[in-house]
Scaffold this motif. Structure first.
Motif, PDB file in Angstrom:
ATOM      1  N   LEU A 180      33.523  94.480  28.708  1.00  0.00           N
ATOM      2  CA  LEU A 180      32.685  93.486  29.099  1.00  0.00           C
ATOM      3  C   LEU A 180      33.814  92.322  29.533  1.00  0.00           C
ATOM      4  O   LEU A 180      34.409  91.681  28.794  1.00  0.00           O
ATOM      5  CB  LEU A 180      31.783  92.943  28.250  1.00  0.00           C
ATOM      6  CG  LEU A 180      30.523  93.778  27.857  1.00  0.00           C
ATOM      7  CD1 LEU A 180      29.636  93.060  26.952  1.00  0.00           C
ATOM      8  CD2 LEU A 180      29.884  94.244  29.099  1.00  0.00           C
ATOM      9  N   ARG A 181      33.138  91.511  30.542  1.00  0.00           N
ATOM     10  CA  ARG A 181      34.268  90.380  31.154  1.00  0.00           C
ATOM     11  C   ARG A 181      33.207  89.109  30.824  1.00  0.00           C
ATOM     12  O   ARG A 181      32.339  88.979  31.330  1.00  0.00           O
ATOM     13  CB  ARG A 181      34.574  90.508  32.769  1.00  0.00           C
ATOM     14  CG  ARG A 181      35.119  91.855  32.930  1.00  0.00           C
ATOM     15  CD  ARG A 181      35.623  91.803  34.370  1.00  0.00           C
ATOM     16  NE  ARG A 181      37.114  91.215  34.257  1.00  0.00           N
ATOM     17  CZ  ARG A 181      37.800  90.616  35.232  1.00  0.00           C
ATOM     18  NH1 ARG A 181      37.047  90.684  36.515  1.00  0.00           N
ATOM     19  NH2 ARG A 181      38.885  90.150  35.308  1.00  0.00           N
ATOM     20  N   ALA A 182      34.024  88.477  30.318  1.00  0.00           N
ATOM     21  CA  ALA A 182      33.126  87.104  29.824  1.00  0.00           C
ATOM     22  C   ALA A 182      34.026  85.734  30.371  1.00  0.00           C
ATOM     23  O   ALA A 182      35.118  85.863  30.903  1.00  0.00           O
ATOM     24  CB  ALA A 182      33.267  86.715  28.595  1.00  0.00           C
ATOM     25  N   ARG A 183      32.956  84.773  30.724  1.00  0.00           N
ATOM     26  CA  ARG A 183      33.607  83.549  31.525  1.00  0.00           C
ATOM     27  C   ARG A 183      33.642  82.644  30.353  1.00  0.00           C
ATOM     28  O   ARG A 183      32.780  82.165  29.654  1.00  0.00           O
ATOM     29  CB  ARG A 183      32.729  83.011  32.621  1.00  0.00           C
ATOM     30  CG  ARG A 183      33.330  82.004  33.328  1.00  0.00           C
ATOM     31  CD  ARG A 183      32.266  81.468  34.481  1.00  0.00           C
ATOM     32  NE  ARG A 183      32.692  80.354  34.791  1.00  0.00           N
ATOM     33  CZ  ARG A 183      32.557  79.955  36.148  1.00  0.00           C
ATOM     34  NH1 ARG A 183      32.136  80.464  36.955  1.00  0.00           N
ATOM     35  NH2 ARG A 183      32.948  78.463  36.433  1.00  0.00           N
ATOM     36  N   THR A 184      34.846  82.122  29.948  1.00  0.00           N
ATOM     37  CA  THR A 184      34.905  81.039  29.078  1.00  0.00           C
ATOM     38  C   THR A 184      35.600  79.754  29.537  1.00  0.00           C
ATOM     39  O   THR A 184      36.289  79.743  30.672  1.00  0.00           O
ATOM     40  CB  THR A 184      35.704  81.457  27.757  1.00  0.00           C
ATOM     41  OG1 THR A 184      37.206  81.646  28.329  1.00  0.00           O
ATOM     42  CG2 THR A 184      35.265  82.796  27.287  1.00  0.00           C
ATOM     43  N   LYS A 185      35.533  78.679  28.563  1.00  0.00           N
ATOM     44  CA  LYS A 185      36.364  77.574  29.153  1.00  0.00           C
ATOM     45  C   LYS A 185      37.821  77.783  28.980  1.00  0.00           C
ATOM     46  O   LYS A 185      38.308  78.783  28.396  1.00  0.00           O
ATOM     47  CB  LYS A 185      36.393  76.489  27.847  1.00  0.00           C
ATOM     48  CG  LYS A 185      34.966  75.771  28.127  1.00  0.00           C
ATOM     49  CD  LYS A 185      34.983  74.666  27.203  1.00  0.00           C
ATOM     50  CE  LYS A 185      34.890  74.810  25.637  1.00  0.00           C
ATOM     51  NZ  LYS A 185      34.608  73.870  24.477  1.00  0.00           N
ATOM     52  N   ALA A 186      38.506  77.094  29.720  1.00  0.00           N
ATOM     53  CA  ALA A 186      40.023  77.361  29.815  1.00  0.00           C
ATOM     54  C   ALA A 186      40.788  77.320  28.621  1.00  0.00           C
ATOM     55  O   ALA A 186      40.541  76.551  27.819  1.00  0.00           O
ATOM     56  CB  ALA A 186      40.653  76.509  31.002  1.00  0.00           C
ATOM     57  N   GLY A 187      41.406  78.467  28.144  1.00  0.00           N
ATOM     58  CA  GLY A 187      42.100  78.497  27.019  1.00  0.00           C
ATOM     59  C   GLY A 187      41.450  78.647  25.776  1.00  0.00           C
ATOM     60  O   GLY A 187      41.783  78.718  24.499  1.00  0.00           O
ATOM     61  N   TYR A 188      40.077  78.972  25.819  1.00  0.00           N
ATOM     62  CA  TYR A 188      39.241  79.037  24.689  1.00  0.00           C
ATOM     63  C   TYR A 188      39.615  80.293  23.868  1.00  0.00           C
ATOM     64  O   TYR A 188      39.745  80.070  22.572  1.00  0.00           O
ATOM     65  CB  TYR A 188      37.655  79.478  25.162  1.00  0.00           C
ATOM     66  CG  TYR A 188      36.680  79.285  23.833  1.00  0.00           C
ATOM     67  CD1 TYR A 188      36.469  78.184  23.169  1.00  0.00           C
ATOM     68  CD2 TYR A 188      36.266  80.637  23.639  1.00  0.00           C
ATOM     69  CE1 TYR A 188      35.415  78.142  22.280  1.00  0.00           C
ATOM     70  CE2 TYR A 188      35.374  80.564  22.488  1.00  0.00           C
ATOM     71  CZ  TYR A 188      35.017  79.262  21.615  1.00  0.00           C
ATOM     72  OH  TYR A 188      34.041  79.344  20.794  1.00  0.00           O
ATOM     73  N   VAL A 189      40.138  81.241  24.650  1.00  0.00           N
ATOM     74  CA  VAL A 189      40.686  82.611  23.893  1.00  0.00           C
ATOM     75  C   VAL A 189      42.038  82.515  24.014  1.00  0.00           C
ATOM     76  O   VAL A 189      42.388  82.414  25.063  1.00  0.00           O
ATOM     77  CB  VAL A 189      39.788  84.013  24.453  1.00  0.00           C
ATOM     78  CG1 VAL A 189      40.464  85.121  23.375  1.00  0.00           C
ATOM     79  CG2 VAL A 189      38.465  83.798  24.253  1.00  0.00           C
TER      80      VAL A 189
END
Ligand SMILES: Nc1ncnc2c1ncn2[C@@H]1O[C@H](COP(=O)(O)OP(=O)(O)OP(=O)(O)O)[C@@H](O)[C@H]1O
Ligand SMILES: [Mg+2]
Length: 368
Positions: free
Chosen positions: A328-337
């Motif tokens: 699954l591809r998730a959209r996160t804040k930059a650098g969150y993971v």
């Protein structure tokens, strides 16, 4: 006032059918975008409206009158192509004026019309130049000017900015939109670029292999895709798609994707809304990356998973998460993971989930 209607259009090239029962009603002033992959029949449809291509079945009506028997020149429709062929030995002024020279317009009127179009397209200071002295964007402005100068009933544009570089395309996109708002002419615009389609269209017509897949506003095709093709064609990064099983679990619905060890929690009402589709095994769930919610610490409804590839896209990241056998591809804040291998927790936002019949690909129209 210009309405265009296509009724039951069929087109063959030899034995190959390239347009199948195409129906479309275009309102006055509407900006319609035909969107689809290479070879899906966009140009053929446009050329049929323009009168540059015959059709084998159906009717093309302009303001209610069938026009198939009319030659291209008598349909009062202007067309702009991707490869803008300006006359190299003529100035910009003469290029724009060219379609008016064949009419009985006086030279004073020609001058006035050309200058008006030039003003709208912001090419007034280029009027004395020759095409060889222009940038790609300016050449395309001139080509559009030449199409507009006759004040045609409708404008047809076939990938008019496809050959320009990315920055210029963005600029010209805004320009074309501005022009449409100002001039307000019925427009059919062809592209295979979904961002261009979303940003320009009043309504998008999504085509695939000669069939219309869906007609709707940008919001409709994005938020309510009619089938798996549209769901995956519109939106970037593409929607996650996975075979899903739904079970009744202690007052909630549990949605398992791929061979995941556990299911995602959904409201119980999903079961009744799916109306049996849950049981027969033919269910596919779609979720856009922004509907895949990620957090560092554990929380009710969140599943522990491992992050794989991380794609930094500037203002946000796209993070691949291994959920059983499914990615699954998730959209996160930059650098969150921080990197591959990091353990995070994931949930599906039920309100953003789409459900499709796996066999037909059709949306079940179920939204929470
Ligand atoms: N003159 C022709 N003779 C035979 N086949 C043709 C002709 N013109 C188009 N085709 C075929 O018809 C189909 C539709 O072509 P069309 O040019 O309409 O596609 P398109 O959606 O505009 O694609 P692209 O994005 O590549 O421009 C394609 O399979 C194409 O190969
Ligand atoms: Mg084409």
């Amino acid at each position: 006032m210009t309405q265009i209607e296509l009724r039951g259009i069929e087109k063959f090239f030899g034995a190959v059918q390239v347009i199948h029962n195409l129906n479309l009603a275009i309102a006055d002033n509407e900006f319609i975008v035909l969107l689809g992959q290479s070879g899906c029949g966009k140009t053929t449809t446009l050329r049929a409206v323009a009168g540059l291509e015959t059709i084998d079945k159906g009717d093309i009506l302009i303001d209610g009158k069938p026009v198939q028997h009319l030659k291209a020149a008598d349909r009062d429709i202007a067309m702009v192509f991707q490869s803008f062929s300006l006359y190299p030995h003529m100035t910009v002024f003469e290029n724009v004026a060219f379609p008016l020279r064949a009419t009985r317009m006086s030279s004073g009127e020609v001058d006035k019309s050309v200058r008006e179009v030039a003003r709208v397209l912001r090419i007034t200071d280029l009027l004395d130049k020759r095409p060889s002295a222009l940038s790609g964007g300016d050449m395309q402005r001139v080509a559009i000017g030449r199409a507009l100068v006759r004040r045609p009933k409708a404008m047809l544009m076939d990938e008019p900015i496809g050959a320009l570089d990315a920055k210029l395309r963005e600029e010209m996109r805004a320009e074309i939109k501005r022009l449409h708002v100002k001039q307000g002419s019925t427009t059919i615009y062809v592209t295979h670029d979904q961002i261009e389609a979303m940003s320009l269209a009043d309504r998008i017509v999504i085509m695939h292999e000669g069939f219309i897949q869906q007609v709707g506003t940008p919001d409709e095709v994005y938020s309510h895709p009619a089938n798996l093709f549209v769901a995956q064609f519109v939106g970037s990064p593409v929607m996650n798609i996975a075979e899903a099983r739904v079970a009744d679990q202690a007052g909630a619905a549990s949605v398992t994707v791929g061979e995941a060890p556990a299911g995602f929690e959904f409201p119980h009402q999903l079961l009744s809304k799916l109306n049996g589709h849950a049981a027969n095994g033919g269910l596919t769930m779609g979720i856009r990356p922004e509907g895949v919610l990620v957090r560092h610490d554990a929380a009710p409804g969140y599943m522990p998973v491992e992050a794989s590839i991380i794609e930094p896209l500037g203002s946000f990241d796209i993070v691949d998460l291994k959920v059983g056998s499914t990615m699954l591809r998730a959209r996160t804040k930059a650098g969150y993971v921080s990197g591959p291998g990091e353990r995070v927790h994931v949930r599906i936002d039920p309100e953003q989930a789409h459900f499709f019949d796996t066999a037909s690909g059709k949306s079940l129209g179920v939204r929470l």
